[in-house]
Design an enzyme around this catalytic site. Structure first.
Site, PDB file in Angstrom:
ATOM      1  N   HIS A  92       0.168  -1.057  -0.036  1.00 30.26           N
ATOM      2  CA  HIS A  92       0.146  -0.245  -0.207  1.00 30.26           C
ATOM      3  C   HIS A  92       0.805   1.186  -0.071  1.00 30.26           C
ATOM      4  CE1 HIS A  92      -4.526  -1.576   0.826  1.00 30.26           C
ATOM      5  NE2 HIS A  92      -3.756  -2.825   0.836  1.00 30.26           N
ATOM      6  N   HIS A 282      -1.199 -12.544  -2.044  1.00 28.03           N
ATOM      7  CA  HIS A 282      -3.197 -13.097  -1.639  1.00 28.03           C
ATOM      8  C   HIS A 282      -2.566 -15.204  -1.310  1.00 28.03           C
ATOM      9  CE1 HIS A 282      -5.921 -10.740  -3.327  1.00 28.03           C
ATOM     10  NE2 HIS A 282      -5.541 -10.164  -2.015  1.00 28.03           N
TER      11      HIS A 282
END
Length: 751
Positions: A92, A282
């Protein structure tokens, strides 16, 4: 009578109605003075590269590795490992980058400051940074927050069994929020109503949960009608990429695939890189949506003083661990969430999926009739059914993504390599050329997206050579304006945001730059042909392998033109020149990627590619900020380039002088002349005509960019300095200094 006791005191410094309250469209000159030495506690003499080189890099990595499994009671680690949290933090931090203007990214450590520290998509990352503080405190200024956050993500991957591609340090912290980055115009978190023609109205909660009252029950949007405003890359205010529930909370995997492709593409990722990042990322960790969003308190910037910069305090259960609420989604993708493997793709393709709701009410998917094979983050005796996000299903149901995903499923080694490379690109995309990378883990392989330039492999020209080359250039018949304009076109592609572009590499002679409208391809080709002839003649006459690159010669030619123009104005100056630039090849140039550097506007050349809903003077500020110019530097460059007759196209707007190609202060003197009256030539008010106030005789034409220097009070004050009787010498000196700065913005090899 005591004023202290009788009169209320309610106006601290900076309070009250501001100039921007009165005049919201005021020119943002403040963008040209951000991140000054006054906000930096380290002082102007601090050299971060030098400090980083003294860092015990191995010791930092060892401390980071130990932290990964050192779970703290105040914020416990999922599955006993902080790795997934630090991967998300690093992702992020870097993932705000967008290729359109090069802004965003990890390079300045901006995740520490508003608004990023309080974005809904960054919920709980305040805890990740606090977990890192003891390590940052230990090593001090030898490693920046910007570097440490990214390195923590790399170490997290390595401690969970993944082999990374490498790491380059060199991200220098800033000490205040970036003011130049537009994250969109929406006024509510998760709003998308202004970046799209039709989008979500937004909401204020710090979790990504669909709200039917706001979002409606919108049908799928899978065509190109969903057009995202440039240069934005995130689909909603406060998100890094896309809404994991689907567009505006609509759980449609195909519609989500459209958003993913657009968003990741604007962050410089192709389909394979996109799939690799999602499938690789993920493989680890989980999302958090243990309870309803109304249990969550304000974000860090809105939290109470005693919270000490931590936000999103939760009243749900313990507010942490198994009770954590972050995104509002409660998904664990992999059977081994703290160990690298292919379980994510195996689960994605190994089950059929049905829509369900998280405990927070978010749309997510659960495997039909599946066994409970997924570990619980805090109860080792408990197992869960596999779950996925809407955006995960996009990798299966979008035809292009599915093809790549199935290949990665069948060839895990290809996924590992693709993820390693895509992750490296993600965390280094805004760092510019490899010359800026620091540390022992910089990979040797040269990558196309790094805009590679050959290393210097020959002796460089000396002062005598430079003098002789200048004579050749000035005797070539090329006018001063074309020499200067070509050098400016080459160097001014630089962007301080992602450190790309600049004169080094001479990519102005290659596709796509040679064909850009701003560069006037026909004129450019003629200038380059003459300069290439001078280069070939010089290089052919040398012994010992001495050469001058075209990149150097273009810059030298611009400087020679300026010196001649200054001499015509009665000033002898030497424009600084440092050889050492090299020429890149077409094979070393990613045409699509370099295409993002094309200027839609360059006020320094009075160029607008088209008509825009942004004022030309605002586009000038944008360009000047990308060139890292101050307001005085921008002002003196405009005045100098105008009198040197530098402009794109045939219209000599802004050339306020009767002696073009003479480096005089005429632009400023004539602009501030009260004997001239200005009137717009059309309702568009983009070009103006200046006439003699007494006779009505036409004197000049100018654009909005030209006239703003007389209209804006701050710019007019700067112009007055150079228009004064004692301003000519200062003007020449300041112009040469600002010019040299632009020519050398990309010279990280000599910085």
């Amino acid at each position: 009578m005591s004023n202290e006791t009788k009169c209320p005191f309610s106006h601290a410094a900076g309070g009250g109605t501001t100039n921007r309250d009165w005049w919201p469209n005021q020119l943002r000159l403040d963008l040209l003075s951000q991140h000054s030495s006054k906000s930096n506690p380290l002082g102007g003499d601090f050299n971060y590269a030098k400090a980083f080189k003294s860092l015990d890099f191995a010791a930092v990595k060892k401390d980071l590795a130990a932290l990964m499994t050192d779970s703290q009671d105040w914020w416990p680690a999922d599955f006993g490992h902080y790795g997934p949290l630090f991967i998300r933090m690093a992702w992020h931090s870097a993932g705000t980058y967008r290729i359109g203007d090069g802004r965003g990214g990890a390079g300045r450590g901006q995740q520490r400051f508003a608004p990023l520290n309080s974005w809904p998509d960054n919920a709980s990352l305040d805890k990740a940074r606090r977990l890192l503080w003891p390590i940052k405190q230990k090593y001090g200024q030898k490693i920046s927050w910007a570097d440490l956050m990214i390195l923590a993500g790399n170490v997290a991957l390595e401690t969970m069994g993944f082999k990374t591609f490498g790491f380059g340090g060199g991200r220098e912290d800033t000490w205040e929020p970036d003011a130049d980055v537009s994250w969109g115009k929406e006024k509510t978190w998760l709003g998308g109503d202004l970046r799209y023609g039709k989008g979500a109205a937004g909401k204020d909660e710090g979790v990504v949960v669909a709200d039917e009252a706001l979002h409606g029950t919108e049908t799928s949007r899978t065509d190109s009608g969903r057009n995202l405003e440039n240069p934005l890359a995130a689909v909603q205010m406060g998100l890094i990429y896309v809404n994991p529930e689907g567009p505006d909370g609509n759980p449609d995997p195909l519609a989500a695939a459209h958003d993913i492709r657009e968003s990741f593409g604007r962050m410089a990722m192709d389909d394979e890189e996109t799939v690799a990042l999602i499938a690789g990322g993920h493989a680890f960790g989980k999302t958090h949506g243990a309870g309803p969003a109304d249990n969550i308190g304000p974000e860090p910037e809105g939290a109470d003083l005693e919270r000490q910069g931590l936000g999103w305090a939760s009243t749900f259960g313990t507010g942490k661990g198994a009770d954590t609420i972050t995104s509002g989604l409660e998904v664990t993708w992999s059977n081994t969430p703290t160990k690298w493997g292919n379980s994510y793709l195996e689960n994605l393709f190994g089950h059929e999926w049905e829509l369900t709701k998280s405990p927070a009410g978010a749309n997510q998917w659960v495997a039909k009739d599946a066994a409970e094979t997924i570990p619980h983050a805090y109860d080792p005796a408990k197992k869960l059914r596999p779950t996925m996000l809407t955006t995960d299903l996009s990798l299966r149901f979008d035809p292009a993504y599915e093809k790549i995903s199935r290949r990665f499923l069948e060839h895990p080694d290809q996924l590992a390599d693709a993820f390693a490379r895509a992750w490296f690109k993600l965390i280094h995309r805004d760092m510019g050329p490899r010359a800026r990378y620091l540390g022992p883990e910089v990979p040797a392989e040269e990558l196309l997206w790094q805009d590679p330039i050959p290393a210097v492999d020959h002796p460089l020209v000396n002062e005598q050579d430079v003098a002789a080359l200048k004579q050749k250039i000035l005797a070539s018949g090329l006018p001063v304006s074309q020499l200067v304009q070509t050098a400016w076109a080459s160097a001014s592609t630089f962007r301080g945001s992602d450190k790309r572009g600049g004169a080094n590499g001479a990519r102005i002679r290659l596709a796509p730059q040679k064909d850009w409208a701003a560069n006037e391809p026909e004129q450019l080709a003629k200038v380059l042909k003459v300069l290439e002839g001078i280069q070939a003649e010089f290089n052919g006459a040398q012994s010992g392998g001495k050469k001058i690159s075209l990149a150097d010669l273009i810059v030298l030619a611009g400087g020679a033109g300026i010196e001649q123009a200054a001499q015509k104005a009665g000033h002898r100056v030497t424009v600084p020149f440092t050889p050492g630039r090299m020429d890149a090849s077409q094979e070393q140039t990613d045409v699509q990627s370099v295409g993002a550097l094309e200027p839609i506007a360059d006020g320094f050349r009075n160029f607008l590619k088209g008509k825009y809903n942004i004022r030309a003077e605002d586009l000038l500020i944008d360009k000047a900020q990308l060139l890292t110019l101050t307001a005085p530097e921008m002002t003196v460059l405009i005045g100098g380039l105008r009198v040197l007759n530098v402009h794109t196209g045939q219209d000599a707007h802004g050339v306020f002088t009767d002696r073009p190609e003479t480096l005089s202060n005429d632009f400023f003197r004539n602009l501030l002349d009260m004997r001239t009256e200005w009137k717009p030539l059309s309702e568009a008010r983009d070009v103006f005509e200046g006439r003699d106030a007494k006779t009505g005789a036409k004197k000049w034409t100018g654009t909005r960019v030209d006239l703003v220097f007389g209209s804006n009070s701050q710019l007019r004050a700067l112009c007055e300095v150079y228009a004064s009787e004692d301003g000519q010498e200062k003007f020449v000196r300041d112009f040469v200094a600002a010019w040299a700065k632009v020519m050398n913005l990309d010279r990280f090899d000599v910085a």
